[in-house]
Design a protein around this motif. Structure first.
Motif, PDB file in Angstrom:
ATOM      1  N   ASN A 115      13.929   5.022  -7.429  1.00 53.89           N
ATOM      2  CA  ASN A 115      13.916   5.786  -8.825  1.00 53.89           C
ATOM      3  C   ASN A 115      12.518   6.396  -9.198  1.00 53.89           C
ATOM      4  N   ASP A 116      11.968   6.744  -8.234  1.00 58.87           N
ATOM      5  CA  ASP A 116      10.783   7.633  -8.426  1.00 58.87           C
ATOM      6  C   ASP A 116      11.091   8.987  -8.402  1.00 58.87           C
ATOM      7  N   PRO A 117      10.613  10.158  -9.350  1.00 62.68           N
ATOM      8  CA  PRO A 117      10.817  11.463  -9.597  1.00 62.68           C
ATOM      9  C   PRO A 117      10.598  12.155  -8.106  1.00 62.68           C
ATOM     10  N   ILE A 118      11.184  13.074  -7.514  1.00 60.66           N
ATOM     11  CA  ILE A 118      10.682  13.786  -6.331  1.00 60.66           C
ATOM     12  C   ILE A 118      10.680  15.433  -6.610  1.00 60.66           C
ATOM     13  N   GLY A 119      10.854  15.677  -7.982  1.00 57.00           N
ATOM     14  CA  GLY A 119      10.547  17.005  -8.290  1.00 57.00           C
ATOM     15  C   GLY A 119      11.815  17.964  -7.736  1.00 57.00           C
ATOM     16  N   GLY A 120      11.863  19.296  -8.278  1.00 61.99           N
ATOM     17  CA  GLY A 120      12.880  20.274  -8.283  1.00 61.99           C
ATOM     18  C   GLY A 120      12.482  21.774  -8.250  1.00 61.99           C
ATOM     19  N   ARG A 121      13.522  22.413  -8.184  1.00 56.06           N
ATOM     20  CA  ARG A 121      13.080  23.936  -7.830  1.00 56.06           C
ATOM     21  C   ARG A 121      13.198  24.628  -9.146  1.00 56.06           C
ATOM     22  N   SER A 122      13.641  23.929 -10.335  1.00 58.38           N
ATOM     23  CA  SER A 122      13.762  24.874 -11.568  1.00 58.38           C
ATOM     24  C   SER A 122      13.814  23.851 -12.640  1.00 58.38           C
ATOM     25  N   VAL A 123      13.393  24.248 -13.729  1.00 59.54           N
ATOM     26  CA  VAL A 123      13.235  23.407 -15.017  1.00 59.54           C
ATOM     27  C   VAL A 123      13.448  24.274 -16.143  1.00 59.54           C
ATOM     28  N   ASN A 124      13.969  23.312 -17.312  1.00 61.78           N
ATOM     29  CA  ASN A 124      13.910  24.073 -18.696  1.00 61.78           C
ATOM     30  C   ASN A 124      13.493  23.001 -19.681  1.00 61.78           C
ATOM     31  N   ARG A 129      -2.796  16.819   1.819  1.00 64.93           N
ATOM     32  CA  ARG A 129      -1.930  15.891   2.459  1.00 64.93           C
ATOM     33  C   ARG A 129      -1.319  14.876   1.180  1.00 64.93           C
ATOM     34  N   GLU A 130      -0.009  14.974   1.322  1.00 67.08           N
ATOM     35  CA  GLU A 130       0.756  14.429   0.307  1.00 67.08           C
ATOM     36  C   GLU A 130       2.022  13.668   0.924  1.00 67.08           C
ATOM     37  N   ASP A 131       2.504  12.645   0.277  1.00 68.55           N
ATOM     38  CA  ASP A 131       3.707  12.065   0.626  1.00 68.55           C
ATOM     39  C   ASP A 131       5.042  12.265  -0.175  1.00 68.55           C
ATOM     40  N   ASP A 132       5.953  12.186   0.568  1.00 69.63           N
ATOM     41  CA  ASP A 132       7.561  12.595   0.063  1.00 69.63           C
ATOM     42  C   ASP A 132       8.353  11.406   0.674  1.00 69.63           C
ATOM     43  N   TYR A 133       9.335  11.516  -0.082  1.00 72.32           N
ATOM     44  CA  TYR A 133      10.461  10.551   0.168  1.00 72.32           C
ATOM     45  C   TYR A 133      11.401  11.401   1.514  1.00 72.32           C
ATOM     46  N   ASP A 134      11.564  10.735   2.405  1.00 71.25           N
ATOM     47  CA  ASP A 134      12.354  11.437   3.546  1.00 71.25           C
ATOM     48  C   ASP A 134      13.588  10.484   3.670  1.00 71.25           C
ATOM     49  N   PHE A 135      14.858  11.433   2.983  1.00 70.45           N
ATOM     50  CA  PHE A 135      16.043  10.385   2.772  1.00 70.45           C
ATOM     51  C   PHE A 135      16.811  10.320   4.177  1.00 70.45           C
ATOM     52  N   VAL A 136      16.396  11.197   5.402  1.00 74.22           N
ATOM     53  CA  VAL A 136      16.877  10.805   6.703  1.00 74.22           C
ATOM     54  C   VAL A 136      16.386   9.272   7.074  1.00 74.22           C
ATOM     55  N   ALA A 137      14.873   9.345   6.928  1.00 68.86           N
ATOM     56  CA  ALA A 137      14.347   8.132   7.548  1.00 68.86           C
ATOM     57  C   ALA A 137      14.381   6.911   6.291  1.00 68.86           C
ATOM     58  N   GLY A 138      14.803   7.189   5.236  1.00 66.58           N
ATOM     59  CA  GLY A 138      14.866   6.401   4.023  1.00 66.58           C
ATOM     60  C   GLY A 138      13.517   5.821   3.566  1.00 66.58           C
ATOM     61  N   ASP A 139      12.496   6.476   3.889  1.00 73.16           N
ATOM     62  CA  ASP A 139      11.181   6.112   3.469  1.00 73.16           C
ATOM     63  C   ASP A 139      10.152   7.091   3.028  1.00 73.16           C
ATOM     64  N   ARG A 140       9.203   6.769   2.579  1.00 69.94           N
ATOM     65  CA  ARG A 140       8.109   7.848   1.981  1.00 69.94           C
ATOM     66  C   ARG A 140       7.036   7.812   3.203  1.00 69.94           C
ATOM     67  N   SER A 141       6.888   9.200   3.681  1.00 67.56           N
ATOM     68  CA  SER A 141       6.019   9.514   4.663  1.00 67.56           C
ATOM     69  C   SER A 141       5.046  10.782   4.307  1.00 67.56           C
ATOM     70  N   TYR A 142       3.818  10.689   4.852  1.00 67.86           N
ATOM     71  CA  TYR A 142       2.876  11.860   4.434  1.00 67.86           C
ATOM     72  C   TYR A 142       3.081  13.106   5.410  1.00 67.86           C
ATOM     73  N   ASP A 143       2.608  14.196   4.984  1.00 61.95           N
ATOM     74  CA  ASP A 143       2.700  15.342   5.534  1.00 61.95           C
ATOM     75  C   ASP A 143       1.596  16.104   5.096  1.00 61.95           C
ATOM     76  N   PHE A 144       1.155  17.342   6.033  1.00 59.69           N
ATOM     77  CA  PHE A 144       0.033  18.183   5.721  1.00 59.69           C
ATOM     78  C   PHE A 144       0.498  19.509   5.477  1.00 59.69           C
ATOM     79  N   TYR A 145       0.065  20.215   4.342  1.00 59.89           N
ATOM     80  CA  TYR A 145       0.450  21.297   4.173  1.00 59.89           C
ATOM     81  C   TYR A 145      -0.650  22.349   3.775  1.00 59.89           C
ATOM     82  N   LYS A 183      15.697  11.881  -8.603  1.00 61.23           N
ATOM     83  CA  LYS A 183      14.793  10.842  -8.264  1.00 61.23           C
ATOM     84  C   LYS A 183      15.226  10.168  -6.775  1.00 61.23           C
ATOM     85  N   ASP A 184      14.318   9.639  -6.208  1.00 62.31           N
ATOM     86  CA  ASP A 184      14.669   8.912  -4.854  1.00 62.31           C
ATOM     87  C   ASP A 184      15.444   7.513  -5.083  1.00 62.31           C
ATOM     88  N   PRO A 185      15.930   6.767  -4.197  1.00 68.44           N
ATOM     89  CA  PRO A 185      16.539   5.704  -4.380  1.00 68.44           C
ATOM     90  C   PRO A 185      15.593   4.444  -5.049  1.00 68.44           C
TER      91      PRO A 185
END
Length: 776
Positions: A688-697, A564-580, A684-686
């Motif tokens: 300024n917190d990191p939200i991660g990505g799909r590639s890294v170097n 159970r983790e939280d993530d920034y929802d750009f549509v809602a403009g807020d962080r919310s939890y989801d279960f994976y 980052k989200d609005p």
């Protein structure tokens, strides 16, 4: 005079007197005999014979010669008339006088004093005021026994004074004696000296070893730093150094060297008579000739192959007889023969015959090669941690293989690596069983002494953005024999907490293969996400360990994750939890060509990881996480190493928003890009917190300098995280810093401090990282 007649004639009267002769009487008799002999010009004897002890047995008479023997006439030394005159007459009553006990000295002195007083009275010379005895002209009183009392000092001492009791000790004057000149006080009583070695240069120039430096390192004189408590200590050190110099020269082939030692005392400086003269400890060296090998004789039975000993004996005719070379050659043979099938080979006592005229040495070495052997079975004894069947799993040899001591050492180290033994040994035992081609089987006897199976371990680290992290574990290494370990693990940190349990089977059916089941629950609180995660997994691996570093490694397994983790929802403009709910597989391969697992100095490493995963929430959404890590190490000098690292990662098959935040790529921190906080780089989200990505170097470069157990590291790191699945190497961020290392027997302890280059708002000026092991 006839000695036999005198002896027999006087025996009856002398035998009763001998028992009473005192030492004084013996001296008188000896003097009397000397005087008599002197009258006839006869030299006195050199040693006065000791009288025999008194005895009641009659003195044996001399044996007379047979009548038919004609003896030569001997002129008498002393005429009978002259001898009789020299002997005082003995009257009839003298026997009683002779048998009377000797008079004591005190009675003798009293009698003499009484006779002297009587004579003075009879002569009319005595008066009422008789003159008292004198000593050196001074009158002294006469004691009761007639002796005069001797004056002590200037005053005569009376009988009353002598009889008076001694005064108590308290009445004595105990004031210390004051010397006319006070003794000079010296705070430092040590003696300074210098050391001088003469004549060593010819030998020093002809050897590969610096004899002067070697002597200086071992010398007692040099070790004393030129100071000693007294001259005796200097002499003792000089004597020891003389023997040391003799041994050093002999070790380099100078067996005829002459080493003399002496102490030179210099002259005092004028006007400083009270100063000690300078002392020099001198060692004079005459190396003499250096002996060389004129012949090398190896006394051994034939081997297979025939030149096994000759090809591995690193000595040659004509080279100097150097002790280190001789011992090294013998050790090389003692190691090589067991590696080539001779487990019971024995190198005997060497013999070197030296020729002083030519300087040649004939070297003879006896070697008992023993029986050529092959591996047979394995037996165990002692307090067992596991049986012989599991020992066979650890062994890298099988029955019938030619004996090789390196494989035995490998087995011994593998047994130690299990951590289950207090002591363990593996030794070959002869069986006498033929294995064909002239060899026989040996049994490997493994002697075990099981140690405590339970251990407690802990580790700690700190990183900016990651916070403080402390991890502890409890392990029962043989919970399910053989080598079935049960591990409980706990993490307590400022941003991560968790507990877990692992059941691990080491050497599972094959050497170095591990099977484990893991279950754990963690809670994470980071800027990128907050999560509560449960995980169950199974994994089979062939990994490197600190004891066994492998060239090739692999791992594969499966895991089920519920989080159970939280993530920034750009549509809602807020962080919310989801279960994976995630089901994933893992596959990893690696190649390691470095010289150390925790602190490499040369070589390279390549590791590839692929993780096919899918979300079980709603419809199944598969994707794959892939990552490639490459690192290399180059030693510039023995103390400087250049190291570099590159990492590339990509997630294929799913949009970022469908990925659980904990399964995305992040960069930044002590194991990533130093100078930035943990997971700080990337989108980052609005807020300024990191939200991660799909590639890294990522990339890193270090210059490591080590001195003793300490080291200094300068580094530059770079990296970035991207939204897309392909890293485009744009907008790279750099961090630079310096680190300190403290090297221990289990790896270096790391302390790094770094700063971001081109720092942006919200980024820390300085980041600190503390952990065990190099950054890569």
């Amino acid at each position: 005079m006839h000695f036999p007649e005198i002896t027999c004639e006087s025996h009856s009267r002398r035998s009763s007197r001998v028992r009473h002769l005192s030492v004084l009487s013996v001296s008188i008799l000896a003097l009397g005999w000397t005087a008599s002999a002197g009258a006839q010009q006869v030299a006195p004897p050199a040693v006065v014979p000791t009288l025999p002890p008194a005895t009641d047995e009659p003195i044996a008479s001399p044996t007379l010669p047979p009548p038919e023997v004609q003896l030569p006439e001997v002129a008498p030394i002393i005429e009978d008339d002259e001898f009789d005159k020299a002997i005082p007459p003995i009257s009839a009553g003298d026997d009683a006088e002779l048998d009377r006990p000797l008079e004591s000295i005190a009675d003798f002195e009293k009698r003499q004093a009484a006779e002297a007083a009587k004579d003075s009275s009879n002569s009319g010379e005595a008066t009422a005021e008789a003159q008292a005895p004198t000593i050196d002209g001074t009158a002294v009183p006469v004691l009761a026994d007639g002796d005069a009392a001797e004056a002590i000092g200037d005053a005569p001492i009376s009988d009353q004074e002598l009889a008076a009791p001694l005064p108590p000790l308290d009445n004595f004057n105990v004031e210390p004696v004051v010397f006319a000149e006070a003794e000079e006080e010296r705070g430092d009583a040590s003696i300074a000296y210098s050391v001088k070695v003469n004549g060593l240069d010819p030998a020093d120039d002809s050897t590969d070893v610096d004899l002067a430096d070697l002597f200086g390192d071992l010398s007692a004189l040099y070790g004393g730093d030129g100071k000693a408590d007294n001259a005796a200590m200097i002499r003792a050190r000089l004597s020891a150094d003389g023997e040391l110099m003799q041994r050093i020269l002999a070790s380099e082939g100078y067996y005829d060297a002459v080493v003399d030692t002496r102490i030179d005392r210099g002259e005092r400086t004028e006007g400083q008579e009270r100063q000690r003269r300078p002392i020099t400890a001198v060692i004079d060296v005459k190396p003499g000739q250096r002996y060389t090998l004129a012949d090398i004789i190896i006394d051994a039975a034939p081997t297979i192959p025939p030149n096994l000993i000759a090809d591995n004996f690193p000595l040659s005719v004509g080279e100097p007889i150097v002790a280190q070379r001789i011992q090294g050659a013998e050790a090389a043979i003692a190691l090589k023969l067991p590696e080539e099938g001779y487990p019971f080979a024995n190198v005997g006592q060497r013999d070197i015959l030296l020729d002083g005229a030519t300087g040649d040495g004939v070297y003879t070495l006896p070697i008992d090669i023993g029986k050529r052997s092959r591996f047979g079975g394995i037996e165990t004894t002692g307090d067992l941690a596991f049986d012989a069947e599991h020992v066979e799993v650890l062994a890298r040899f099988k029955r019938g293989d030619l004996y090789d001591s390196r494989k035995v050492d490998d087995l011994r180290q593998a047994l130690v690596a299990t951590g289950l033994f207090a002591t363990v040994a593996a030794e070959p035992q002869p069986t006498g069983e033929s294995a064909g081609d002239g060899t026989e089987y040996v049994t490997m006897l493994v002697t075990q002494q099981a140690g405590p199976p339970r251990t407690i371990a802990a580790s700690a680290g700190y990183g900016t953005g990651e916070g403080l992290r402390i991890e502890g574990s409890w392990t029962h290494r043989n919970f399910l024999p053989p080598e079935g370990a049960l591990i409980f693990r706990g993490v307590a940190g400022t941003q991560e907490q968790g507990v877990g349990a692992t059941l691990r089977r080491s050497n599972a059916g094959r050497r170095d293969r591990t099977f484990e089941l893991v279950t754990e629950v963690t809670r994470s609180t980071y800027d990128a996400f907050n999560a509560i995660t449960g995980r169950v997994g199974a994994r089979v691996s062939y990994d490197s360990t600190p004891i066994w570093q492998k060239k090739f490694t692999y791992a594969y397994g499966a895991e089920l994750i519920a989080t159970r983790e939280d993530d920034y929802d750009f549509v809602a403009g807020d962080r919310s939890y989801d279960f994976y709910t995630i089901l994933g597989l893992t596959g990893q391969v690696g190649m390691d060509r470095t010289d150390s697992l925790l602190d490499p100095t040369k070589g390279f490493r390549v590791t590839a990881l692929i993780q096919p995963e899918g979300s079980l929430a709603g419809r199944f959404s598969p994707y794959a996480r892939a990552r490639l890590d490459v690192s290399g190490y180059y030693p510039v000098t023995d103390s400087i190493v250049l190291a570099g690292r590159v990492r590339v990662g990509s997630i294929l098959g799913a949009a970022r928003e469908r990925l659980a935040p904990s399964r995305r790529f992040y960069a930044g921190g002590g194991g990533s890009v130093r100078g930035f906080g943990y997971q700080e780089l990337g989108p980052k989200d609005p807020n300024n917190d990191p939200i991660g990505g799909r590639s890294v170097n990522e990339a890193a470069f270090e210059a490591r300098y080590r001195f003793g157990n300490f080291g200094v590291v300068g580094f530059v790191d770079a990296g970035q995280v991207y939204r897309g699945s392909t890293p485009d190497f744009s907008n790279l961020r750099f961090g630079a810093g310096i680190g300190a290392r403290y090297y221990t027997n289990f790896g270096p302890m790391r302390f790094d401090i770094a700063t971001p280059i081109g720092r942006k708002p919200g980024e820390a000026r300085v980041s600190v990282y503390v952990s065990i092991g190099q950054a890569f």
